[in-house]
Motif scaffolding. Structure first.
Motif, PDB file in Angstrom:
ATOM      1  N   PRO A 133       0.872  -1.338  -0.013  1.00 30.45           N
ATOM      2  CA  PRO A 133       0.088   0.132   0.048  1.00 30.45           C
ATOM      3  C   PRO A 133       0.679   1.351  -0.125  1.00 30.45           C
ATOM      4  O   PRO A 133       0.378   2.365  -0.512  1.00 30.45           O
ATOM      5  CB  PRO A 133      -0.855  -0.153   1.318  1.00 30.45           C
ATOM      6  N   GLN A 134       1.906   1.277   0.551  1.00 21.72           N
ATOM      7  CA  GLN A 134       2.935   2.461   0.832  1.00 21.72           C
ATOM      8  C   GLN A 134       3.360   2.869  -0.622  1.00 21.72           C
ATOM      9  O   GLN A 134       3.682   4.434  -0.858  1.00 21.72           O
ATOM     10  CB  GLN A 134       4.312   2.246   1.620  1.00 21.72           C
ATOM     11  N   ASP A 135       3.316   1.955  -1.849  1.00 23.02           N
ATOM     12  CA  ASP A 135       3.537   2.329  -3.009  1.00 23.02           C
ATOM     13  C   ASP A 135       2.660   3.116  -3.712  1.00 23.02           C
ATOM     14  O   ASP A 135       2.895   3.909  -4.771  1.00 23.02           O
ATOM     15  CB  ASP A 135       3.893   0.969  -4.090  1.00 23.02           C
ATOM     16  N   ARG A 136       1.398   2.996  -3.209  1.00 29.49           N
ATOM     17  CA  ARG A 136       0.168   3.855  -3.878  1.00 29.49           C
ATOM     18  C   ARG A 136       0.493   5.322  -3.970  1.00 29.49           C
ATOM     19  O   ARG A 136       0.160   5.808  -5.018  1.00 29.49           O
ATOM     20  CB  ARG A 136      -0.918   3.618  -3.088  1.00 29.49           C
ATOM     21  N   ASP A 137       1.077   5.840  -3.082  1.00 31.80           N
ATOM     22  CA  ASP A 137       1.356   7.292  -3.040  1.00 31.80           C
ATOM     23  C   ASP A 137       2.203   7.772  -3.971  1.00 31.80           C
ATOM     24  O   ASP A 137       2.382   8.865  -4.653  1.00 31.80           O
ATOM     25  CB  ASP A 137       1.711   7.830  -1.492  1.00 31.80           C
ATOM     26  N   TYR A 138       3.136   6.719  -4.239  1.00 33.04           N
ATOM     27  CA  TYR A 138       4.349   7.038  -5.082  1.00 33.04           C
ATOM     28  C   TYR A 138       3.741   7.058  -6.540  1.00 33.04           C
ATOM     29  O   TYR A 138       4.002   8.070  -7.395  1.00 33.04           O
ATOM     30  CB  TYR A 138       5.514   6.075  -5.152  1.00 33.04           C
ATOM     31  N   ILE A 139       3.258   6.195  -6.932  1.00 27.96           N
ATOM     32  CA  ILE A 139       2.169   6.118  -8.253  1.00 27.96           C
ATOM     33  C   ILE A 139       1.446   7.099  -8.229  1.00 27.96           C
ATOM     34  O   ILE A 139       1.350   7.553  -9.468  1.00 27.96           O
ATOM     35  CB  ILE A 139       1.414   4.605  -8.350  1.00 27.96           C
ATOM     36  N   ARG A 140       0.604   7.445  -7.552  1.00 27.87           N
ATOM     37  CA  ARG A 140      -0.326   8.440  -7.623  1.00 27.87           C
ATOM     38  C   ARG A 140       0.365   9.995  -7.880  1.00 27.87           C
ATOM     39  O   ARG A 140      -0.119  10.635  -8.708  1.00 27.87           O
ATOM     40  CB  ARG A 140      -1.273   8.704  -6.016  1.00 27.87           C
ATOM     41  N   ALA A 141       1.498   9.933  -7.488  1.00 26.96           N
ATOM     42  CA  ALA A 141       2.220  11.419  -7.437  1.00 26.96           C
ATOM     43  C   ALA A 141       2.771  11.477  -9.052  1.00 26.96           C
ATOM     44  O   ALA A 141       2.641  12.303  -9.807  1.00 26.96           O
ATOM     45  CB  ALA A 141       3.352  11.390  -6.401  1.00 26.96           C
ATOM     46  N   ASN A 142       3.162  10.181  -9.420  1.00 24.65           N
ATOM     47  CA  ASN A 142       3.482  10.073 -10.851  1.00 24.65           C
ATOM     48  C   ASN A 142       2.531  10.339 -11.711  1.00 24.65           C
ATOM     49  O   ASN A 142       2.444  11.147 -12.681  1.00 24.65           O
ATOM     50  CB  ASN A 142       4.134   8.840 -11.242  1.00 24.65           C
ATOM     51  N   VAL A 143       1.157   9.859 -11.592  1.00 21.57           N
ATOM     52  CA  VAL A 143       0.039   9.915 -12.378  1.00 21.57           C
ATOM     53  C   VAL A 143      -0.370  11.389 -12.196  1.00 21.57           C
ATOM     54  O   VAL A 143      -0.629  11.959 -13.172  1.00 21.57           O
ATOM     55  CB  VAL A 143      -0.863   8.750 -11.878  1.00 21.57           C
ATOM     56  N   LEU A 144      -0.556  11.925 -11.103  1.00 17.35           N
ATOM     57  CA  LEU A 144      -1.079  13.394 -11.008  1.00 17.35           C
ATOM     58  C   LEU A 144      -0.009  14.244 -11.806  1.00 17.35           C
ATOM     59  O   LEU A 144      -0.371  15.356 -12.537  1.00 17.35           O
ATOM     60  CB  LEU A 144      -1.184  13.692  -9.534  1.00 17.35           C
ATOM     61  N   ARG A 145       1.252  14.045 -11.477  1.00 17.67           N
ATOM     62  CA  ARG A 145       2.179  14.998 -12.040  1.00 17.67           C
ATOM     63  C   ARG A 145       2.054  14.931 -13.538  1.00 17.67           C
ATOM     64  O   ARG A 145       2.257  15.992 -14.328  1.00 17.67           O
ATOM     65  CB  ARG A 145       3.545  14.633 -11.606  1.00 17.67           C
ATOM     66  N   ALA A 146       2.209  13.846 -14.070  1.00 12.59           N
ATOM     67  CA  ALA A 146       1.877  13.377 -15.397  1.00 12.59           C
ATOM     68  C   ALA A 146       0.649  14.271 -16.392  1.00 12.59           C
ATOM     69  O   ALA A 146       0.726  14.905 -17.266  1.00 12.59           O
ATOM     70  CB  ALA A 146       1.749  12.111 -15.953  1.00 12.59           C
ATOM     71  N   MET A 147      -0.564  14.230 -15.626  1.00  8.80           N
ATOM     72  CA  MET A 147      -1.773  15.006 -15.986  1.00  8.80           C
ATOM     73  C   MET A 147      -1.555  16.420 -15.811  1.00  8.80           C
ATOM     74  O   MET A 147      -1.943  17.135 -16.764  1.00  8.80           O
ATOM     75  CB  MET A 147      -2.795  14.363 -14.981  1.00  8.80           C
ATOM     76  N   LEU A 148      -0.738  16.959 -14.627  1.00  7.41           N
ATOM     77  CA  LEU A 148      -0.768  18.307 -14.471  1.00  7.41           C
ATOM     78  C   LEU A 148       0.118  18.809 -15.523  1.00  7.41           C
ATOM     79  O   LEU A 148       0.147  19.834 -16.194  1.00  7.41           O
ATOM     80  CB  LEU A 148      -0.092  18.507 -13.185  1.00  7.41           C
ATOM     81  N   TYR A 149       1.406  18.076 -16.000  1.00  4.81           N
ATOM     82  CA  TYR A 149       2.176  18.451 -17.193  1.00  4.81           C
ATOM     83  C   TYR A 149       1.487  18.543 -18.440  1.00  4.81           C
ATOM     84  O   TYR A 149       1.755  19.560 -19.017  1.00  4.81           O
ATOM     85  CB  TYR A 149       3.394  17.430 -17.342  1.00  4.81           C
ATOM     86  N   ARG A 150       0.654  17.592 -18.675  1.00  5.63           N
ATOM     87  CA  ARG A 150      -0.035  17.470 -19.918  1.00  5.63           C
ATOM     88  C   ARG A 150      -0.944  18.919 -19.937  1.00  5.63           C
ATOM     89  O   ARG A 150      -1.062  19.519 -21.010  1.00  5.63           O
ATOM     90  CB  ARG A 150      -0.720  16.296 -20.045  1.00  5.63           C
ATOM     91  N   LEU A 151      -1.577  19.082 -18.888  1.00  2.02           N
ATOM     92  CA  LEU A 151      -2.511  20.272 -19.011  1.00  2.02           C
ATOM     93  C   LEU A 151      -1.780  21.594 -18.908  1.00  2.02           C
ATOM     94  O   LEU A 151      -2.235  22.462 -19.507  1.00  2.02           O
ATOM     95  CB  LEU A 151      -3.189  20.253 -17.553  1.00  2.02           C
ATOM     96  N   GLN A 152      -0.615  21.508 -18.502  1.00  2.00           N
ATOM     97  CA  GLN A 152       0.172  22.978 -18.602  1.00  2.00           C
ATOM     98  C   GLN A 152       0.736  23.163 -19.791  1.00  2.00           C
ATOM     99  O   GLN A 152       0.636  24.369 -20.130  1.00  2.00           O
ATOM    100  CB  GLN A 152       1.598  22.734 -17.523  1.00  2.00           C
ATOM    101  N   TYR A 153       1.079  22.241 -20.754  1.00  3.05           N
ATOM    102  CA  TYR A 153       1.601  22.339 -21.825  1.00  3.05           C
ATOM    103  C   TYR A 153       0.733  22.230 -23.106  1.00  3.05           C
ATOM    104  O   TYR A 153       1.016  22.593 -24.151  1.00  3.05           O
ATOM    105  CB  TYR A 153       3.044  21.659 -22.055  1.00  3.05           C
ATOM    106  N   GLU A 154      -0.516  21.738 -22.756  1.00  2.00           N
ATOM    107  CA  GLU A 154      -1.595  21.542 -24.024  1.00  2.00           C
ATOM    108  C   GLU A 154      -2.806  22.017 -23.937  1.00  2.00           C
ATOM    109  O   GLU A 154      -3.859  21.534 -24.269  1.00  2.00           O
ATOM    110  CB  GLU A 154      -1.761  19.967 -24.083  1.00  2.00           C
ATOM    111  N   MET A 155      -2.766  23.418 -23.295  1.00  3.21           N
ATOM    112  CA  MET A 155      -4.045  24.066 -23.043  1.00  3.21           C
ATOM    113  C   MET A 155      -4.365  24.678 -24.310  1.00  3.21           C
ATOM    114  O   MET A 155      -3.403  25.265 -24.969  1.00  3.21           O
ATOM    115  CB  MET A 155      -4.032  25.077 -21.782  1.00  3.21           C
TER     116      MET A 155
END
Length: 155
Positions: A133-155
């Motif tokens: 379960p402790q790995d969940r927060d690491y995966i979540r951070a990567n997924v969220l960071r990727a979504m934010l990156y896409r939003l930042q540069y593809e608006m």
């Protein structure tokens, strides 16, 4: 029926909205007296409802002339908001913090309600079901960071 914390939050947000500087200074004891609650409840509301992820900066000064200063941080554009949220994500991010960030994106109209629901679905603990379960927060951070990156540069 709303609870006392919700009512205090709504009051503070209303006062902040009326402020010309997007900044308020309050005395914890005065707010507690106004809502007939203990001062620690005011601390709880500020600590949980006025976070950096949600777009607020809080500072306090203790003592006789002490105060709590709450200011609303307003990004100049959506790309700046996404960049700011990316910087807040360290190696890992818990579900509550990730949901707060998504709510902020929605509030600032950087995403649609439909996009918010899809983002929330992607970061749920049930979706990120892992052996450790402790790995969940690491995966979540990567997924969220990727979504934010896409939003930042593809608006």
């Amino acid at each position: 029926m709303r609870n006392t914390s919700d009512i205090i939050e709504q009051y503070l947000k209303a006062v902040l909205t009326q402020s010309e500087q997007d900044l308020i200074e309050i005395k914890r004891s005065e707010i507690a007296e106004r809502f007939q609650c203990v001062p620690s409840q005011i601390n709880y509301v500020i600590r949980t409802r006025f976070t950096v992820e949600k777009g607020y900066f809080v500072e306090s000064k203790r003592g006789g002339g002490g105060y709590i200063r709450i200011s609303k941080v307003t990004p100049s554009d959506q790309a700046e908001l996404c960049g700011h949220l990316q910087k807040l994500i360290q190696d890992k991010v818990d579900q509550h913090t990730a949901e707060s960030m998504i709510a902020r994106l929605l509030e600032e109209e950087a995403i649609t309600p439909r996009e918010a629901k899809m983002m929330e679905a992607a970061i749920q603990r049930e979706v990120l079901s892992l052996t450790y379960p402790q790995d969940r927060d690491y995966i979540r951070a990567n997924v969220l960071r990727a979504m934010l990156y896409r939003l930042q540069y593809e608006m």
